[in-house]
Design an enzyme around this catalytic site. Structure first.
Site, mmCIF file in Angstrom:
data_model
loop_
_atom_site.group_PDB
_atom_site.id
_atom_site.type_symbol
_atom_site.label_atom_id
_atom_site.label_comp_id
_atom_site.label_asym_id
_atom_site.label_seq_id
_atom_site.Cartn_x
_atom_site.Cartn_y
_atom_site.Cartn_z
ATOM 1 N N GLY A 129 52.136 37.181 40.811
ATOM 2 C CA GLY A 129 52.188 35.826 40.292
ATOM 3 C C GLY A 129 50.819 35.395 39.804
ATOM 4 N N GLY A 135 51.062 40.428 44.292
ATOM 5 C CA GLY A 135 50.033 39.529 43.762
ATOM 6 C C GLY A 135 50.342 39.251 42.296
ATOM 7 C CG HIS A 177 34.569 47.548 41.800
ATOM 8 N ND1 HIS A 177 34.212 47.710 40.481
ATOM 9 C CD2 HIS A 177 35.372 46.447 41.820
ATOM 10 C CE1 HIS A 177 34.771 46.753 39.759
ATOM 11 N NE2 HIS A 177 35.467 45.978 40.543
ATOM 12 N NE ARG A 231 34.470 44.470 33.459
ATOM 13 C CZ ARG A 231 34.843 44.000 34.634
ATOM 14 N NH1 ARG A 231 34.228 44.402 35.726
ATOM 15 N NH2 ARG A 231 35.810 43.114 34.738
ATOM 16 C CG ASP A 274 52.108 35.902 44.178
ATOM 17 O OD1 ASP A 274 51.801 35.110 45.094
ATOM 18 O OD2 ASP A 274 51.280 36.350 43.377
ATOM 19 C CB SER A 333 42.689 43.052 46.809
ATOM 20 O OG SER A 333 44.062 42.987 46.503
ATOM 21 C CG ASN A 334 37.085 43.269 44.076
ATOM 22 O OD1 ASN A 334 36.683 44.426 44.212
ATOM 23 N ND2 ASN A 334 37.370 42.748 42.895
HETATM 24 N N1 APR Z 1 51.195 38.188 49.578
HETATM 25 C C1 APR Z 1 51.444 38.271 48.261
HETATM 26 N N2 APR Z 1 50.673 37.694 47.331
HETATM 27 C C2 APR Z 1 49.607 37.000 47.762
HETATM 28 C C3 APR Z 1 49.281 36.892 49.125
HETATM 29 C C4 APR Z 1 50.130 37.523 50.050
HETATM 30 N N3 APR Z 1 49.897 37.470 51.360
HETATM 31 N N4 APR Z 1 48.165 36.138 49.233
HETATM 32 C C5 APR Z 1 47.794 35.796 47.984
HETATM 33 N N5 APR Z 1 48.666 36.316 47.088
HETATM 34 C C6 APR Z 1 48.700 36.156 45.636
HETATM 35 C C7 APR Z 1 48.394 34.726 45.209
HETATM 36 O O1 APR Z 1 49.505 33.887 45.436
HETATM 37 C C8 APR Z 1 48.070 34.918 43.742
HETATM 38 O O2 APR Z 1 49.200 34.720 42.912
HETATM 39 O O3 APR Z 1 47.719 36.923 44.986
HETATM 40 C C9 APR Z 1 47.602 36.388 43.667
HETATM 41 C C10 APR Z 1 46.168 36.537 43.199
HETATM 42 O O4 APR Z 1 46.116 36.096 41.893
HETATM 43 P P1 APR Z 1 44.875 35.275 41.298
HETATM 44 O O5 APR Z 1 44.538 34.164 42.212
HETATM 45 O O6 APR Z 1 45.182 34.984 39.868
HETATM 46 O O7 APR Z 1 43.684 36.334 41.410
HETATM 47 P P2 APR Z 1 43.403 37.587 40.435
HETATM 48 O O8 APR Z 1 42.430 37.183 39.403
HETATM 49 O O9 APR Z 1 44.691 38.172 40.017
HETATM 50 O O10 APR Z 1 42.638 38.569 41.426
HETATM 51 C C11 APR Z 1 43.324 39.203 42.494
HETATM 52 O O11 APR Z 1 42.127 41.258 42.270
HETATM 53 O O12 APR Z 1 40.365 41.854 40.879
HETATM 54 C C12 APR Z 1 40.727 41.442 42.156
HETATM 55 O O13 APR Z 1 38.791 40.212 42.950
HETATM 56 C C13 APR Z 1 40.120 40.097 42.509
HETATM 57 O O14 APR Z 1 40.663 40.136 44.847
HETATM 58 C C14 APR Z 1 41.046 39.614 43.595
HETATM 59 C C15 APR Z 1 42.403 40.197 43.172
#
Ligand code: APR
Length: 318
Positions: free
Chosen positions: A9, A7, A182, A158, A33, A126-127
């Protein structure tokens, strides 16, 4: 000393990667990613962010090599894997609204990680956090000491930052403990909050403290409303602190989402509790003596996690 962040990216994943690299203890961080599309073109956000961060190494002075990838073969032999893959919250959403989408993502990511690093340690970000940790645990087949969720360090950070601001003292001197899931049912514990070892109640009246506790519970939502998406700086820093504690075998005591097997009166679910983190992951779950009122809050929090877990199981049955 190899760390993978999936994740990466995205916002949280790239922040974890950067924070790990800046701490300079790991040999390598692999940032994974998916391939995305923008304006009809294929883009590789994890490769781009990895390269951008690596280019900062001469300035930040770290040796940890950051590599971007879309291929799990590059993650082989990772000591610790952090999963931040999934969708973040938007204004008006609760963490639980992400359940179906993120459960599928966390499941598939976990399978691919385990295929290449069968003995790794998983930190889930992830949430909805507590349920996503359970999904990763059940999918991975790892011992429960090797699977955990990052939430408590963030939530206490926080809480401590709000207290520091209110009391005009350094956040470094505020120690706190927070239990439970959480979400809005998290359990900040003023009884275990100290300012340089002194009870917080000597510094603040009950009403103000209660206000800060309530602000902490809604701390994630406050940021979602300000930014239109969920937070990443503090979550990223918190996950990096867990990676460091494990890889350097620090025996740090942190609140983390851990699999409970009777502790605090609950079993077969992940919930925020104080743990000792070091080599091999969770070395110990620490059971604090709670007063009745605190145990009630913990039970309410556990009930909530159980209900989201039940929803997840229903989805899987379908
Ligand atoms: N495999 C790999 N990466 C993935 C997949 C997958 N199958 N599906 C989605 N992603 C990647 C997306 O491409 C994206 O780059 O996960 C990344 C999530 O990044 P953001 O959209 O910026 O989200 P972010 O704010 O980083 O939050 C990610 O963490 O805190 C928790 O609630 C939040 O569930 C969320 C997670």
């Amino acid at each position: 000393m190899k760390v993978t962040v999936v994740g990466a990216g995205g916002n949280v994943g790239s922040t974890v990667s950067m924070a790990v690299a800046q701490r300079d203890f790991a040999k390598e961080v692999v940032m994974v990613d998916i391939v995305q599309e923008k304006n009809g073109n294929k883009i590789y956000p994890s490769k781009g962010r990895a390269l951008d961060q690596w280019e900062s190494s001469p300035i930040h002075k770290f040796d940890t090599k950051l590599t971007g990838s879309v291929d799990y073969e590059d993650t082989a032999g990772s000591d610790v894997c952090v999963i931040t893959a999934g969708v973040p919250r938007r204004p008006g959403m609760s963490r639980d609204d992400l359940l179906e989408t993120n459960a599928n993502i966390v499941q598939s990511v976990t399978e691919q990680l385990i295929e290449h690093s069968p003995d790794t340690i998983l930190i889930i970000v992830s949430n909805p956090l507590d349920v996503m940790a359970q999904v990763a645990y059940e999918t991975s087949g790892l011992d429960s000491s090797r699977v955990m969720g990052m939430a408590g360090i963030l939530d206490t950070a926080r809480y401590r930052s709000f207290l520091a601001e209110e009391l005009d003292v350094s956040p470094k001197d505020i120690q706190a403990l927070l239990l439970g899931g959480h979400g809005d049912t998290m359990v900040p514990l003023p009884r275990f909050t100290t300012i340089a070892g002194m009870p917080v109640t000597q510094f603040i009246d009950d009403e103000k403290l209660e206000e800060i506790v309530e602000r902490t519970k809604g701390g994630g939502g406050e940021l979602v409303n300000l930014m239109g998406t969920s937070a990443w700086y503090a979550p990223g820093a918190a996950a990096a602190q867990m990676v460091e504690a494990i890889m350097l075998d620090q025996n740090r005591i942190f609140p983390c989402a851990a699999y409970l097997n009777g502790e605090y009166g609950h079993e077969d679910l992940f919930l925020g509790v104080p743990v000792k983190l070091g080599e091999g992951g969770i070395k110990q779950i620490i059971e604090v003596d709670l007063i009745a009122e605190e145990q009630d809050l913990m039970d309410t929090s556990a009930d909530h996690v159980h209900s989201v877990l039940a929803e997840f199981r229903e989805l899987m049955d379908k």
